[in-house]
Design a protein around this motif. Structure first.
Motif, PDB file in Angstrom:
ATOM      1  N   GLN A 699      64.277  23.370  73.233  1.00  0.00           N
ATOM      2  CA  GLN A 699      62.120  23.034  73.438  1.00  0.00           C
ATOM      3  C   GLN A 699      61.444  22.900  74.134  1.00  0.00           C
ATOM      4  O   GLN A 699      60.335  22.922  74.818  1.00  0.00           O
ATOM      5  CB  GLN A 699      61.923  22.867  72.193  1.00  0.00           C
ATOM      6  CG  GLN A 699      60.857  22.958  71.936  1.00  0.00           C
ATOM      7  CD  GLN A 699      60.707  22.781  69.924  1.00  0.00           C
ATOM      8  OE1 GLN A 699      61.918  22.734  69.231  1.00  0.00           O
ATOM      9  NE2 GLN A 699      59.905  22.516  69.846  1.00  0.00           N
ATOM     10  N   ARG A 709      62.628  28.144  68.408  1.00  0.00           N
ATOM     11  CA  ARG A 709      62.453  27.567  67.398  1.00  0.00           C
ATOM     12  C   ARG A 709      63.397  28.467  65.915  1.00  0.00           C
ATOM     13  O   ARG A 709      63.553  27.655  64.578  1.00  0.00           O
ATOM     14  CB  ARG A 709      60.777  27.373  66.857  1.00  0.00           C
ATOM     15  CG  ARG A 709      60.218  27.100  67.741  1.00  0.00           C
ATOM     16  CD  ARG A 709      60.658  25.310  67.987  1.00  0.00           C
ATOM     17  NE  ARG A 709      59.882  24.644  67.012  1.00  0.00           N
ATOM     18  CZ  ARG A 709      58.924  24.175  67.014  1.00  0.00           C
ATOM     19  NH1 ARG A 709      57.713  24.191  67.929  1.00  0.00           N
ATOM     20  NH2 ARG A 709      58.596  23.463  65.462  1.00  0.00           N
ATOM     21  N   GLU A 728      60.579  24.900  60.157  1.00  0.00           N
ATOM     22  CA  GLU A 728      60.519  25.806  62.470  1.00  0.00           C
ATOM     23  C   GLU A 728      60.779  27.592  61.888  1.00  0.00           C
ATOM     24  O   GLU A 728      60.165  27.958  62.794  1.00  0.00           O
ATOM     25  CB  GLU A 728      62.070  25.624  62.784  1.00  0.00           C
ATOM     26  CG  GLU A 728      62.214  23.755  62.572  1.00  0.00           C
ATOM     27  CD  GLU A 728      61.766  23.169  63.505  1.00  0.00           C
ATOM     28  OE1 GLU A 728      61.896  24.591  64.577  1.00  0.00           O
ATOM     29  OE2 GLU A 728      61.980  22.264  63.958  1.00  0.00           O
ATOM     30  N   ALA A 732      58.263  29.234  64.615  1.00  0.00           N
ATOM     31  CA  ALA A 732      58.662  30.138  65.218  1.00  0.00           C
ATOM     32  C   ALA A 732      57.426  31.511  64.830  1.00  0.00           C
ATOM     33  O   ALA A 732      56.971  32.185  66.446  1.00  0.00           O
ATOM     34  CB  ALA A 732      60.057  30.584  64.952  1.00  0.00           C
TER      35      ALA A 732
END
Length: 788
Positions: A699, A709, A728, A732
């Protein structure tokens, strides 16, 4: 020391009071005052003191509490401009962290888009929709890790053949724009951070010097940023100062008089010139009069003549002397005089360059030190010494016209020096990932080598230089621009008409950031200078550029032409294989790879591409032997190791997969795709902390990747950290709302949290995106049944 030097320079600065007064008064006006100007454009011929004035204006602005940044021709494009501004603001205590992160992603994505054509493996991840997989995976050659750099540029339905095998992981449209149109992605980020900086400073003043060099890519961008809301809002307390040899382009800046001020610079007035001479200790009236006459009151010439400390008018020189004699009149040592002329030939100086220019004679170190002390030699921010153009130009002309054989031999030696430096760098970086043109240090050496080769033999060297231009264009517009600048400078310095024609045509072609490289390749293909081998390479490069633009069928035509022109060259087959594979036409891709194998038996890249093609077909047992063969041929190739690791994981051999991925990352630590895949394998093996550490690093390298993610969400879900997992997955989906797999996996964490209705809605969305997503359909039926 730096501060003391700045003070002395300011104390010695004379003239330009009218311009400085106008600029300073502008900072006292409110931004909504009609008299306030948001843009100042300083312009005039070389030697009139534009850079000195801009430096003084910058110090004046800083004294008023402004954040100040200076950008010159060292920036090769908009990303470089933003990086330079961010770096200088950070030195003043105002970091643009979001800009820095976005630039890091841009560099990574640009690198990946180039190496994609060489067969970089595409990641595998849980399912997503056919059309979206085609757009994100197929369009990006199916080879760019983590996210598809060219997503959304081609009709998804047309490319959906075989997309189910590519739905592992894909890129967002934002990533595609970041690679192909970086200014459109990076500029809003920059303007947003600039707004925060503007709140903390009374003024932000941005200086763009040597604008005649940067305007081809900067002028349109600057006009858009200042006069439209295309990229966002520019804070009102920003003042822009540009400085170049020409006035603003009237076609673009028509009607700018109500917010812009032109500051044309001409030679000093007599009062200003006398003031400069007095500051240098030249006050004897006969000497002053002679300097004024010979210099034409051009600031750089006034300064140069004053630095020599003439004792009488006879020391100033003959009125009919050439410009070179004016610069060197007071240097009686013939060795130094000759060295000054020879060392004008290179565009940049260091001790080794001086040694090559002088053919090793005399005292290169001492002569270099002497030159560095001359007023017409200046050093840029990187410490590279250069002649001032006003001095260098007449010296070049004198050397070329009076000693053409000597001119040619010096340039030939200099070309050889840069060729040797390039060879050393190639040896030092022989294991580096990617092609040499991707590396700034290598490019800098190569363009100097090309420049000197052209200067030595303008007509004879041109075909080889154009062939090199094909390779530069393969890397994109920004790299092609560096190559074209070498041609332009050689055209100007040799005054060769055929080079000037090429330079003008290339400059026009490169005016479009998105398609510039494509247009230069078309220009190269329209002229007779390339032989069949060069034309084949140009067609392959043109096909790659079309590929990046999503025009895959047209790209096939280019590679077919290349194959006909050079039947023994395997790269036409390579281009056809990669493009057919991206279209889901796997059998045809394999046929072309077989043909390439016949031309280059045992080539590592052929074996790797065969393995990668079988992998995407889902034929993992067939893929592994080819990837094993590729690895045996090139044990240090991280792309092969990454692809093989993915195949081994799919075959149920996670420990071996982990070993391959470990080695790939050891060879290429900044390999985000491999980090994400290793995290997946580590999670499977129960090493959740290791998986999360890998995802942290991935990341950091690629903050805009939805796949990272999503993988983090699944890792957290595997250890029942469902609240964090949902967060998360949501992150995303914020990056890519069409990420069907994330919608499906998110539903399981929502179910575990007792949020059944939200879980069903999440599965509904996954199936809306990808109606063929069987796993999501089964989960929805199960959840409906259990929930009554």
């Amino acid at each position: 020391m730096q501060e003391l030097i700045r003070r002395r320079r300011r104390a010695g600065f004379v003239g330009r009071r009218e311009e400085l007064t106008a600029f300073r008064a502008n900072l006292d006006l409110p931004v909504d005052d009609d008299r306030h100007r948001f843009l100042f454009h300083v312009h005039g011929h070389a030697g009139v003191g534009k850079t000195s004035l801009v430096r003084e204006m910058g110090q004046l602005a800083a004294d008023c509490g402004a954040l100040v940044a200076h950008v010159d021709e060292g920036a090769a494009g908009i990303p470089d401009v933003l990086a330079e501004i961010a770096a200088q603001f950070a030195q003043q205590g105002r970091s643009l962290k979001t800009v820095d992160r976005a630039l890091a992603v841009h560099r990574q994505r640009s690198h990946e888009a180039v190496v994609a054509a060489l067969g970089e493996p595409e990641p595998d991840a849980p399912s997503t929709g056919s059309a979206l997989a085609a757009r994100a995976g197929v369009v990006a050659l199916g080879t760019v890790p983590v996210v598809g750099a060219l997503a959304g540029l081609v009709d998804a339905e047309r490319l959906a053949v075989g997309a189910d095998r590519l739905r592992a992981r894909f890129r967002s449209q934002e990533d595609a724009r970041l690679v192909l149109e970086p200014e459109r992605v990076l500029t809003p980020v920059f303007l947003d951070e600039l707004s925060g900086a503007a709140d903390a400073a009374p003024w932000i003043v941005l200086f763009f010097d040597t604008y005649e060099r940067t305007a081809p890519y900067l002028d349109r961008w600057l006009h858009d940023v200042m006069t439209t809301e295309r990229h966002g809002e520019l804070p009102a307390n920003v003042v822009v100062v540009t400085a170049g040899q020409r006035p603003l382009d009237p076609a673009r800046w028509e009607g700018a008089a109500d917010f812009a001020a032109e500051l044309p610079l001409r030679p000093f007035t007599e009062t200003e010139a006398r003031g400069l001479l007095a500051a240098k200790g030249v006050t004897d009236e006969p000497v002053v009069a002679e300097v004024l006459r010979l210099s034409g009151r051009l600031p750089v010439l006034v300064s140069t003549l004053a630095e020599t400390g003439p004792a009488g008018p006879e020391d100033v020189g003959d009125p009919s002397a050439t410009a070179v004699e004016r610069f060197l009149k007071w240097e009686q040592d013939p060795v130094r005089r000759a060295a000054a002329l020879d060392c004008a030939l290179p565009r940049r100086l260091d001790e080794d360059v001086v040694r090559a220019a002088l053919d090793g004679r005399d005292d290169p170190a001492g002569l270099y030190a002497w030159l560095r002390a001359m007023p017409f030699v200046r050093a840029d921010r990187q410490g590279v010494a250069r002649y001032h153009d006003v001095v260098r130009t007449p010296m070049l002309r004198l050397r070329r016209n009076s000693a053409p054989s000597h001119w040619s031999s010096v340039h030939t030696r200099l070309a050889g020096l840069y060729g040797e430096r390039r060879a050393v760098l190639e040896e030092e970086t022989r294991h580096a990932v990617g092609r040499p043109w991707q590396r700034p240090a290598w490019r800098a050496l190569r363009v100097e080598e090309l420049y000197h080769g052209l200067c030595a033999r303008p007509r004879a060297a041109l075909p080889a230089v154009l062939r090199v231009g094909v390779d530069a264009c393969r890397m994109g517009t920004a790299v092609a621009r560096e190559w074209a600048l070498a041609v332009a400078d050689a055209a100007e310095d040799t005054e060769a008409e055929h080079l000037a024609a090429w330079s003008a045509d290339c400059r026009r072609a490169l005016s479009d950031e998105r398609t510039g490289a494509l247009r230069v390749l078309e220009l190269l293909l329209s002229r007779p200078e390339l032989d069949d081998e060069g034309r084949a390479a140009a067609h392959n490069a043109h096909g790659l550029q079309l590929f990046h633009l999503g025009r895959l069928r047209e790209a096939l035509d280019d590679h077919e032409r290349a194959k006909v022109l050079a039947p023994g060259d395997p790269w036409g087959h390579h281009g056809l294989a990669v493009t057919h594979r991206a279209l889901g036409e796997f059998d045809t891709a394999l046929q072309h790879l077989a043909a390439a194998e016949e031309l280059v038996p045992g080539a590592e890249w052929v074996a790797r591409d065969r393995g990668e093609t079988y992998r995407r077909m889902g034929r993992l047992e067939d893929a592994l032997p080819w990837l094993d063969r590729a690895h045996a041929l090139a044990p240090r190739e991280p792309l092969t190791l990454g692809s093989r690791g993915q195949v081994k994981y799919g075959l149920g051999r996670p420990r071996e997969a982990l070993d391959d991925l470990d080695r790939a990352i050891a060879l290429w630590p900044d390999y985000p795709w491999a980090l994400a895949r290793r995290a997946h394998v580590r999670r499977h093996l129960g090493d959740v902390p290791g998986a999360l550490a890998d995802l942290d690093r991935a990341q950091e390298l690629d903050p805009g990747a939805p796949g990272v993610r999503g993988e983090r969400g699944d890792t957290l879900r595997s250890v029942d950290r469902h609240e964090e997992a949902v967060a998360e997955f949501d992150a995303a989906l914020a990056l890519d709302p069409g990420y069907a797999w994330a919608w499906g996996s998110r539903a399981l964490s929502l179910e575990a949290l007792g949020r059944t209705a939200e879980a069903l809605a999440s599965l509904d969305e996954a199936l809306r995106i990808d109606p063929g997503y069987g796993w999501a359909r089964a989960q929805r039926e199960r959840l409906r049944a259990t929930s009554g």
